[in-house]
Design a protein around this motif. Structure first.
Motif, PDB file in Angstrom:
ATOM      1  N   VAL A   6      -3.583  -1.845  14.448  1.00  0.00           N
ATOM      2  CA  VAL A   6      -4.692  -0.837  15.322  1.00  0.00           C
ATOM      3  C   VAL A   6      -5.240  -1.630  15.653  1.00  0.00           C
ATOM      4  CG1 VAL A   6      -6.555   0.334  14.437  1.00  0.00           C
ATOM      5  CG2 VAL A   6      -4.910   1.087  12.771  1.00  0.00           C
ATOM      6  N   CYS A   7      -5.700  -1.808  16.655  1.00  0.00           N
ATOM      7  CA  CYS A   7      -6.070  -2.545  17.709  1.00  0.00           C
ATOM      8  C   CYS A   7      -7.708  -1.867  18.563  1.00  0.00           C
ATOM      9  CB  CYS A   7      -5.449  -2.379  18.975  1.00  0.00           C
ATOM     10  SG  CYS A   7      -5.585  -1.769  20.019  1.00  0.00           S
ATOM     11  N   HIS A   8      -9.078  -2.408  18.686  1.00  0.00           N
ATOM     12  CA  HIS A   8      -9.445  -2.013  19.052  1.00  0.00           C
ATOM     13  C   HIS A   8      -9.801  -1.786  21.022  1.00  0.00           C
ATOM     14  CE1 HIS A   8     -11.388  -1.436  15.362  1.00  0.00           C
ATOM     15  NE2 HIS A   8     -12.210  -0.966  15.748  1.00  0.00           N
ATOM     16  N   LEU A   9      -9.562  -1.334  21.552  1.00  0.00           N
ATOM     17  CA  LEU A   9      -9.146  -0.953  22.802  1.00  0.00           C
ATOM     18  C   LEU A   9     -10.844  -1.188  24.299  1.00  0.00           C
ATOM     19  CD1 LEU A   9      -7.791  -1.075  25.960  1.00  0.00           C
ATOM     20  CD2 LEU A   9      -7.554   1.697  25.336  1.00  0.00           C
ATOM     21  N   GLY A  10     -11.133  -2.075  24.897  1.00  0.00           N
ATOM     22  CA  GLY A  10     -12.281  -2.021  25.537  1.00  0.00           C
ATOM     23  C   GLY A  10     -11.898  -2.019  26.663  1.00  0.00           C
ATOM     24  N   VAL A  11     -12.672  -0.951  27.149  1.00  0.00           N
ATOM     25  CA  VAL A  11     -12.173  -0.596  28.668  1.00  0.00           C
ATOM     26  C   VAL A  11     -13.937  -0.353  29.562  1.00  0.00           C
ATOM     27  CG1 VAL A  11     -11.655   1.834  27.854  1.00  0.00           C
ATOM     28  CG2 VAL A  11     -10.024   1.013  30.214  1.00  0.00           C
ATOM     29  N   ARG A  12     -13.874  -0.317  30.962  1.00  0.00           N
ATOM     30  CA  ARG A  12     -14.550   0.733  31.405  1.00  0.00           C
ATOM     31  C   ARG A  12     -13.938   2.008  31.508  1.00  0.00           C
ATOM     32  NH1 ARG A  12     -17.101  -3.591  34.824  1.00  0.00           N
ATOM     33  NH2 ARG A  12     -14.525  -4.062  34.696  1.00  0.00           N
ATOM     34  N   VAL A  13     -15.035   2.985  31.096  1.00  0.00           N
ATOM     35  CA  VAL A  13     -14.329   4.409  31.586  1.00  0.00           C
ATOM     36  C   VAL A  13     -15.937   5.660  32.425  1.00  0.00           C
ATOM     37  CG1 VAL A  13     -14.101   6.972  30.919  1.00  0.00           C
ATOM     38  CG2 VAL A  13     -13.161   5.048  30.190  1.00  0.00           C
ATOM     39  N   ASP A  14     -16.271   5.401  33.610  1.00  0.00           N
ATOM     40  CA  ASP A  14     -17.302   5.301  34.264  1.00  0.00           C
ATOM     41  C   ASP A  14     -18.723   4.960  34.612  1.00  0.00           C
ATOM     42  OD1 ASP A  14     -15.496   7.695  35.201  1.00  0.00           O
ATOM     43  OD2 ASP A  14     -16.715   8.972  32.867  1.00  0.00           O
ATOM     44  N   GLY A  15     -18.579   3.423  34.444  1.00  0.00           N
ATOM     45  CA  GLY A  15     -19.147   2.896  34.009  1.00  0.00           C
ATOM     46  C   GLY A  15     -19.699   2.142  32.917  1.00  0.00           C
ATOM     47  N   ASP A  16     -19.000   3.120  31.391  1.00  0.00           N
ATOM     48  CA  ASP A  16     -19.826   2.602  30.503  1.00  0.00           C
ATOM     49  C   ASP A  16     -18.346   1.565  29.587  1.00  0.00           C
ATOM     50  OD1 ASP A  16     -22.687   3.650  30.535  1.00  0.00           O
ATOM     51  OD2 ASP A  16     -21.140   5.976  30.304  1.00  0.00           O
ATOM     52  N   VAL A  17     -18.861   0.877  28.517  1.00  0.00           N
ATOM     53  CA  VAL A  17     -17.935   0.711  28.694  1.00  0.00           C
ATOM     54  C   VAL A  17     -17.381   1.234  26.739  1.00  0.00           C
ATOM     55  CG1 VAL A  17     -17.200  -2.035  26.842  1.00  0.00           C
ATOM     56  CG2 VAL A  17     -18.490  -1.698  28.726  1.00  0.00           C
ATOM     57  N   LEU A  18     -16.372   1.158  26.463  1.00  0.00           N
ATOM     58  CA  LEU A  18     -16.081   2.505  24.870  1.00  0.00           C
ATOM     59  C   LEU A  18     -15.051   1.788  25.143  1.00  0.00           C
ATOM     60  CD1 LEU A  18     -14.381   5.451  25.966  1.00  0.00           C
ATOM     61  CD2 LEU A  18     -16.936   5.034  25.798  1.00  0.00           C
ATOM     62  N   VAL A  19     -15.007   1.077  23.341  1.00  0.00           N
ATOM     63  CA  VAL A  19     -14.338   0.202  22.420  1.00  0.00           C
ATOM     64  C   VAL A  19     -13.567   1.917  21.655  1.00  0.00           C
ATOM     65  CG1 VAL A  19     -14.207  -1.430  20.507  1.00  0.00           C
ATOM     66  CG2 VAL A  19     -15.422  -0.982  22.590  1.00  0.00           C
ATOM     67  N   VAL A  20     -12.686   1.488  21.661  1.00  0.00           N
ATOM     68  CA  VAL A  20     -11.709   2.784  21.145  1.00  0.00           C
ATOM     69  C   VAL A  20     -10.575   2.427  19.757  1.00  0.00           C
ATOM     70  CG1 VAL A  20     -10.057   5.054  21.276  1.00  0.00           C
ATOM     71  CG2 VAL A  20     -11.870   3.898  23.203  1.00  0.00           C
ATOM     72  N   PRO A  21     -11.052   2.905  19.079  1.00  0.00           N
ATOM     73  CA  PRO A  21      -9.661   1.819  17.662  1.00  0.00           C
ATOM     74  C   PRO A  21      -7.671   2.675  18.508  1.00  0.00           C
ATOM     75  CG  PRO A  21     -11.459   3.319  17.083  1.00  0.00           C
ATOM     76  CD  PRO A  21     -11.643   3.485  18.443  1.00  0.00           C
ATOM     77  N   THR A  22      -7.614   2.300  17.685  1.00  0.00           N
ATOM     78  CA  THR A  22      -6.064   2.919  18.646  1.00  0.00           C
ATOM     79  C   THR A  22      -4.568   2.179  18.074  1.00  0.00           C
ATOM     80  OG1 THR A  22      -4.201   3.481  20.284  1.00  0.00           O
ATOM     81  CG2 THR A  22      -5.492   1.463  20.854  1.00  0.00           C
ATOM     82  N   VAL A  23      -3.603   2.505  17.877  1.00  0.00           N
ATOM     83  CA  VAL A  23      -1.986   1.786  17.173  1.00  0.00           C
ATOM     84  C   VAL A  23      -2.160   1.333  18.593  1.00  0.00           C
ATOM     85  CG1 VAL A  23      -0.353   2.972  16.587  1.00  0.00           C
ATOM     86  CG2 VAL A  23      -2.042   3.994  15.106  1.00  0.00           C
ATOM     87  N   TYR A  24      -0.873   0.095  18.046  1.00  0.00           N
ATOM     88  CA  TYR A  24      -0.541  -0.956  18.884  1.00  0.00           C
ATOM     89  C   TYR A  24       1.112  -0.678  18.276  1.00  0.00           C
ATOM     90  CZ  TYR A  24      -1.483  -4.598  16.079  1.00  0.00           C
ATOM     91  OH  TYR A  24      -2.069  -5.758  16.041  1.00  0.00           O
ATOM     92  N   GLY A  25       1.647  -1.405  19.730  1.00  0.00           N
ATOM     93  CA  GLY A  25       3.152  -2.156  18.956  1.00  0.00           C
ATOM     94  C   GLY A  25       2.924  -3.278  20.195  1.00  0.00           C
ATOM     95  N   SER A  26       3.918  -4.629  19.054  1.00  0.00           N
ATOM     96  CA  SER A  26       3.960  -5.768  19.992  1.00  0.00           C
ATOM     97  C   SER A  26       5.376  -6.203  19.997  1.00  0.00           C
ATOM     98  CB  SER A  26       2.691  -6.899  19.470  1.00  0.00           C
ATOM     99  OG  SER A  26       4.047  -7.692  20.371  1.00  0.00           O
ATOM    100  N   ASP A  27       6.534  -6.492  21.072  1.00  0.00           N
ATOM    101  CA  ASP A  27       7.511  -6.746  21.029  1.00  0.00           C
ATOM    102  C   ASP A  27       7.654  -8.646  21.209  1.00  0.00           C
ATOM    103  OD1 ASP A  27       7.045  -7.436  23.504  1.00  0.00           O
ATOM    104  OD2 ASP A  27       8.821  -5.956  24.431  1.00  0.00           O
ATOM    105  N   GLY A  28       6.486  -9.032  21.294  1.00  0.00           N
ATOM    106  CA  GLY A  28       6.021 -10.544  21.708  1.00  0.00           C
ATOM    107  C   GLY A  28       6.595 -11.121  23.092  1.00  0.00           C
ATOM    108  N   THR A  29       6.244 -10.015  24.033  1.00  0.00           N
ATOM    109  CA  THR A  29       6.248 -10.129  25.256  1.00  0.00           C
ATOM    110  C   THR A  29       4.263  -9.519  25.500  1.00  0.00           C
ATOM    111  OG1 THR A  29       7.786 -11.023  25.693  1.00  0.00           O
ATOM    112  CG2 THR A  29       7.311 -10.779  28.143  1.00  0.00           C
ATOM    113  N   THR A  30       4.591  -7.868  24.910  1.00  0.00           N
ATOM    114  CA  THR A  30       3.934  -7.414  25.541  1.00  0.00           C
ATOM    115  C   THR A  30       3.565  -6.602  24.483  1.00  0.00           C
ATOM    116  OG1 THR A  30       5.919  -7.234  27.660  1.00  0.00           O
ATOM    117  CG2 THR A  30       3.992  -5.115  26.744  1.00  0.00           C
TER     118      THR A  30
END
Lengths: 224, 224
Positions: A39-63
């Protein structure tokens, strides 16, 4: 960053400005922190506001792969924006002689970049497999895999690990050799452990359906 | 939001657009999620980029307190920006019959607003006490409290809890009554538990200094 370069790149966003002793430029630390979680926290601008959204991730070492509903605001906005994805493991409380020196033992990785929306069907399946297997190893082969309709309802984002920053703090408080050491107070660390519990069967499950070994084997094991 | 109003406010940022069944508008859920943790992820724009920084917080039920070095980029930028502070507890993996229905049981709160830099000395001490006691109850009265110089080196931010959004998922997978239930696969939840471990004394500690009861009493107890 090439795989042969085991140091993390230095950019304006990743350079450690403060608490440099907690900064790591070792690529192996990044890989270890990402591998230890799901689980990571994704920070992204949406409509001018910053959102910090918990979401599942996977990593293959490069991506780093992130997914979400095609209707999710953060997922829709992300491919047009520079995002910051942060993965944090909290390992304990650092209990110093002074309140000021109190802190947290932790491992944290921040990844910066503009995610790419994955549209190639084969890459999308591979990315979803990576993400599923990171959270629940063995489940991709065990559970029913996504139908064409389910794939169409899922957005997959790919974020390069090229630009990342790692911070780690371990060990005892820092005021053991300062004037506060004479106060006679106890100091040390209260560790925090994440651990998998015992499987809880779905009440809707017919009797006699036993959990597979890749799940039973995880019970009671460390989770980060 | 007044204290007598036990519903969370509805704004463009907090309204649940998707997965409405996971959205809560109950103020008690917000308080419980914030009380159960001490590390949040602060999302803030710095020099045009989004940063997501793990940091310690305290909540008094009305205000969220965050602190940092006066030199920290995220802390310096925050009082001029709308930020998003997210607190997430991961409670387990939801293991469904299909990969698509896999998910995570979690409790998460997002707080939106423009933080205020606390300058009043009494409020600053009270906020730092709130923050310290949330992470390490009993330590504010036990450890040496901040000196004037230490206070000056610390920035404290106060963020109103007026605009907040809560999401919670609990329980079994959702595909127990669908066609995939006939696949004969095991389904259920693998719970994730956070627990405090055994105190680790600072190696610099003189022999004979025993930990106080407010620390020994925490060993082996649940941490979120």
């Amino acid at each position: 960053m090439s795989h042969s370069d085991r140091r993390l790149s230095q950019t304006d966003r990743t350079r450690h400005r403060r608490l440099r002793e907690q900064g790591s430029e070792d690529r192996a630390d990044l890989d270890a922190i990402l591998s230890a979680g799901f689980v990571c926290h994704l920070g992204v601008r949406v409509d001018g506001d910053v959102l910090v959204v918990p979401t599942v991730y996977g990593s293959d070492g490069t991506t780093l792969y992130l997914h979400g509903s095609v209707a999710s605001r953060s997922v829709v906005a992300a491919p047009e924006e520079t995002v910051c994805v942060t993965v944090t493991h909290v390992d304990g409380l650092v209990l110093a002689r002074s309140v000021f020196e109190h802190g947290v033992n932790y491992r944290s990785a921040m990844v910066f970049g503009t995610p790419r929306l994955v549209t190639d069907p084969q890459e999308k399946l591979a990315g979803l497999r990576c993400l599923t297997e990171q959270a629940a190893p063995g489940q991709w082969g065990y559970a029913r895999q996504p139908s064409r309709k389910e794939l169409a309802a899922t957005s997959l984002l790919a974020l390069s690990l090229d630009e990342a920053s790692v911070k780690i703090r371990t060990g005892a408080p820092d005021d053991g050799d300062g004037p506060d050491a004479r106060l006679g107070l106890w100091a040390g660390v209260l560790p925090l452990h994440a651990r998998w519990g015992d499987l809880e069967p779905d009440p809707a499950l017919p009797t006699g359906v036993e959990p597979p070994p890749h799940l039973t084997g995880r019970q009671g094991t460390p989770a980060s």
